[in-house]
Scaffold this motif. Structure first.
Motif, short mmCIF file in Angstrom:
data_model
loop_
_atom_site.label_atom_id
_atom_site.label_comp_id
_atom_site.label_asym_id
_atom_site.label_seq_id
_atom_site.Cartn_x
_atom_site.Cartn_y
_atom_site.Cartn_z
N HIS A 1 0.85 -1.70 0.27
CA HIS A 1 -0.10 0.39 0.08
C HIS A 1 0.97 1.18 -0.04
CE1 HIS A 1 -3.58 2.88 0.76
NE2 HIS A 1 -2.90 3.14 1.84
N ARG A 2 1.76 1.40 0.63
CA ARG A 2 2.56 2.67 1.27
C ARG A 2 3.83 2.90 -0.42
NH1 ARG A 2 4.53 5.28 5.89
NH2 ARG A 2 5.36 7.36 5.01
N TYR A 3 4.05 0.87 -0.84
CA TYR A 3 5.99 1.65 -1.12
C TYR A 3 4.71 0.51 -3.13
CZ TYR A 3 7.71 3.46 3.03
OH TYR A 3 8.10 4.23 3.64
N GLY A 4 3.89 0.46 -3.39
CA GLY A 4 3.48 0.00 -4.36
C GLY A 4 3.90 0.01 -5.39
N GLY A 5 4.40 1.12 -5.66
CA GLY A 5 4.87 1.19 -6.45
C GLY A 5 6.88 0.94 -7.12
N TYR A 6 6.97 1.08 -5.75
CA TYR A 6 8.29 0.72 -6.28
C TYR A 6 8.35 -1.44 -6.35
CZ TYR A 6 10.36 5.27 -4.74
OH TYR A 6 10.18 6.69 -5.35
N VAL A 7 7.65 -1.80 -5.10
CA VAL A 7 7.77 -2.98 -5.11
C VAL A 7 7.57 -3.84 -5.89
CG1 VAL A 7 7.07 -4.79 -3.47
CG2 VAL A 7 8.09 -2.52 -2.61
N ASP A 8 6.27 -3.63 -6.98
CA ASP A 8 5.50 -3.66 -7.54
C ASP A 8 4.80 -3.28 -8.76
OD1 ASP A 8 4.11 -6.09 -9.12
OD2 ASP A 8 4.10 -7.50 -7.19
N TYR A 9 5.71 -3.59 -9.99
CA TYR A 9 5.06 -2.94 -11.01
C TYR A 9 3.71 -3.12 -10.93
CZ TYR A 9 9.20 -1.97 -13.29
OH TYR A 9 10.56 -1.73 -13.56
N PHE A 10 3.28 -4.33 -10.96
CA PHE A 10 1.75 -4.17 -11.18
C PHE A 10 0.74 -4.41 -9.73
CE2 PHE A 10 4.25 -7.18 -13.98
CZ PHE A 10 4.66 -6.18 -15.31
N TYR A 11 0.76 -4.30 -9.01
CA TYR A 11 0.01 -4.20 -7.27
C TYR A 11 -0.73 -3.28 -8.05
CZ TYR A 11 -1.85 -4.01 -3.09
OH TYR A 11 -3.00 -4.34 -1.64
N ASN A 12 -0.57 -2.01 -8.21
CA ASN A 12 -1.76 -0.60 -7.73
C ASN A 12 -2.00 -0.69 -9.00
OD1 ASN A 12 -0.31 0.47 -5.13
ND2 ASN A 12 0.93 1.45 -6.78
N LYS A 13 -2.35 -1.71 -10.17
CA LYS A 13 -3.06 -1.99 -11.31
C LYS A 13 -4.51 -2.23 -11.03
CE LYS A 13 0.61 -1.13 -14.66
NZ LYS A 13 0.05 0.49 -15.54
N CYS A 14 -3.82 -3.02 -10.28
CA CYS A 14 -5.18 -4.28 -9.74
C CYS A 14 -5.53 -4.51 -8.12
CB CYS A 14 -4.05 -5.85 -9.58
SG CYS A 14 -3.83 -5.99 -11.41
N ALA A 15 -5.01 -3.03 -7.70
CA ALA A 15 -5.72 -1.58 -6.35
C ALA A 15 -6.13 -0.62 -6.61
CB ALA A 15 -4.71 -2.63 -4.73
N SER A 16 -6.14 -0.12 -7.21
CA SER A 16 -6.95 0.97 -7.47
C SER A 16 -8.18 1.19 -7.87
CB SER A 16 -5.94 1.61 -8.80
OG SER A 16 -5.99 0.88 -9.36
N PRO A 17 -8.69 2.30 -7.95
CA PRO A 17 -10.84 2.06 -8.28
C PRO A 17 -10.71 2.33 -9.49
CG PRO A 17 -9.80 4.13 -6.80
CD PRO A 17 -8.40 3.49 -7.31
N ARG A 18 -11.76 1.99 -9.86
CA ARG A 18 -12.30 1.81 -11.30
C ARG A 18 -12.34 3.14 -12.28
NH1 ARG A 18 -15.96 -2.08 -12.98
NH2 ARG A 18 -16.65 -3.73 -11.66
N GLN A 19 -11.75 3.60 -13.28
CA GLN A 19 -11.28 4.41 -14.56
C GLN A 19 -12.29 4.59 -15.23
OE1 GLN A 19 -9.10 6.05 -13.12
NE2 GLN A 19 -8.33 4.08 -11.21
N SER A 20 -12.65 5.74 -15.42
CA SER A 20 -13.45 5.55 -16.94
C SER A 20 -12.56 6.87 -17.99
CB SER A 20 -13.78 7.58 -16.36
OG SER A 20 -15.22 7.35 -14.81
N ALA A 21 -11.22 6.61 -17.72
CA ALA A 21 -9.88 6.94 -18.80
C ALA A 21 -8.88 6.19 -18.86
CB ALA A 21 -9.92 8.11 -19.64
N ILE A 22 -8.48 4.71 -19.41
CA ILE A 22 -7.47 4.14 -18.99
C ILE A 22 -6.64 3.97 -20.78
CG2 ILE A 22 -8.22 2.79 -17.08
CD1 ILE A 22 -9.16 1.08 -19.28
N ILE A 23 -5.65 3.83 -20.62
CA ILE A 23 -4.42 3.30 -21.49
C ILE A 23 -4.15 2.18 -21.84
CG2 ILE A 23 -2.14 3.54 -22.25
CD1 ILE A 23 -1.99 6.26 -20.72
N ILE A 24 -4.15 0.88 -23.00
CA ILE A 24 -4.16 -0.73 -23.00
C ILE A 24 -3.31 -0.48 -23.31
CG2 ILE A 24 -5.01 -2.38 -23.22
CD1 ILE A 24 -8.18 -1.17 -22.64
#
Length: 305
Positions: free
Chosen positions: A24-47
């Motif tokens: 939760h605190r350092y996910g952007g460093y620890v794992d490239y993909f965790y926050n992508k699966c833990a962030s809220p639903r989105q209205s605009a995305i890049i795939i």
């Protein structure tokens, strides 16, 4: 025995809690993909894969298109090792999109290899490589903390990265590399490695009508929630030549998909010299800013017409 099991349970809960806190605190460093699966639903995305993961910057979309679409933009790209257009990715997108969105913006990165049948695929037997990796092996993609990710994809955790901090996945999903080499020898070696890698794909993979059809299905779904654009990102001349030899009619095939679905297709391989990659495939921070701005300008121009 009962005391031992209780202690083991308490210990397991404690360790799991510590790991989830670090994610939760350092996910952007620890794992490239965790926050992508833990962030809220989105209205605009890049795939897409690592090309769009590094090369398309949500903040630039927000600065230039916020008056035209329901932003902010989120980068829901992974890497070529995890994703390809297919039913699994489409299900992941459905789990990530805010169902109420009607004026979103969806940027889909395309190139021959993200639309290929791979050596580990066996479509006739229902085997798709991406079902073993995130987001294809996930059901819940907007849950925080994401316990499902914790148990299914812990192999991606790299806690030493918190100390090294060579790269970070920002809260908007964009991957920024901090420690790119500046010496030409190393960069030249990286370019050679990419040529070897993509040349190897050419001999083992083949173009796929199934994945082309799944791209079309993805477009159809996303059009219910806003505007869809297809983007082929710039690469070095040698990488473009490899892709051309591998899938000669790729641009014609994607143009057909775009035309049938009435969406915009931008091919920036014709302008690759304007956007230099550091390894033949990926744009750095400055190059990505320039390129993303060009994508925004093209979207606005197309919308006015």
């Amino acid at each position: 025995m009962k005391k031992f099991l209780v202690r083991l349970l308490v210990f397991s809960i404690l360790i799991s809690s510590i790991i989830l806190f670090l994610l939760h605190r350092y996910g952007g460093y620890v794992d490239y993909f965790y926050n992508k699966c833990a962030s809220p639903r989105q209205s605009a995305i890049i795939i897409g894969d690592s090309r769009s993961f590094q090369g398309l910057q949500p903040s630039v979309f927000n600065d230039n298109l916020s008056k035209d679409f329901d932003l902010p933009m989120y980068n829901f790209s992974f890497t070529l090792a995890q994703v390809s257009y297919g039913e699994s990715l489409l299900n992941g997108i459905k789990a990530k999109i805010n169902a109420k969105t009607k004026n979103g913006l969806f940027v889909l990165s395309v190139h021959p290899y993200i639309l290929s049948q791979r050596d580990k695929d066996d479509f006739e037997k229902g085997i798709y490589f991406e079902e073993s990796f995130p987001p294809g092996n996930m059901k819940y993609l907007a849950m925080n903390p994401n316990i499902e990710y914790f148990f299914k994809n812990y192999d991606y955790f790299h806690f030493k990265a918190v100390i090294r901090k060579n790269s970070i996945v920002h809260n908007d999903g964009w991957l920024e590399e901090y420690n790119l080499p500046k010496d030409t020898a190393t960069l030249s070696e990286w370019k050679k490695n990419q040529i070897k890698l993509y040349g190897g794909f050419k001999s083992k993979w083949k173009k796929s009508n199934y994945r082309i059809e799944q791209l079309s299905q993805t477009i159809k779904f996303l059009k219910n929630h806003g505007t869809v654009v297809l983007v082929r990102m710039p690469s070095s001349d040698k990488i473009v030549a490899i892709e051309k030899e591998y899938w000669q009619d790729f641009n014609s095939d994607i143009t057909k998909v775009a035309s049938e679905n009435k969406v915009q297709y931008m091919d920036f391989t014709k302008n690759s010299s304007e956007y230099k990659t550091y390894d033949g495939v990926h744009l750095d921070k400055v190059g990505g800013q320039k390129f993303t701005k060009a994508v925004c300008d093209s979207i606005l121009k197309f919308k006015k017409n």
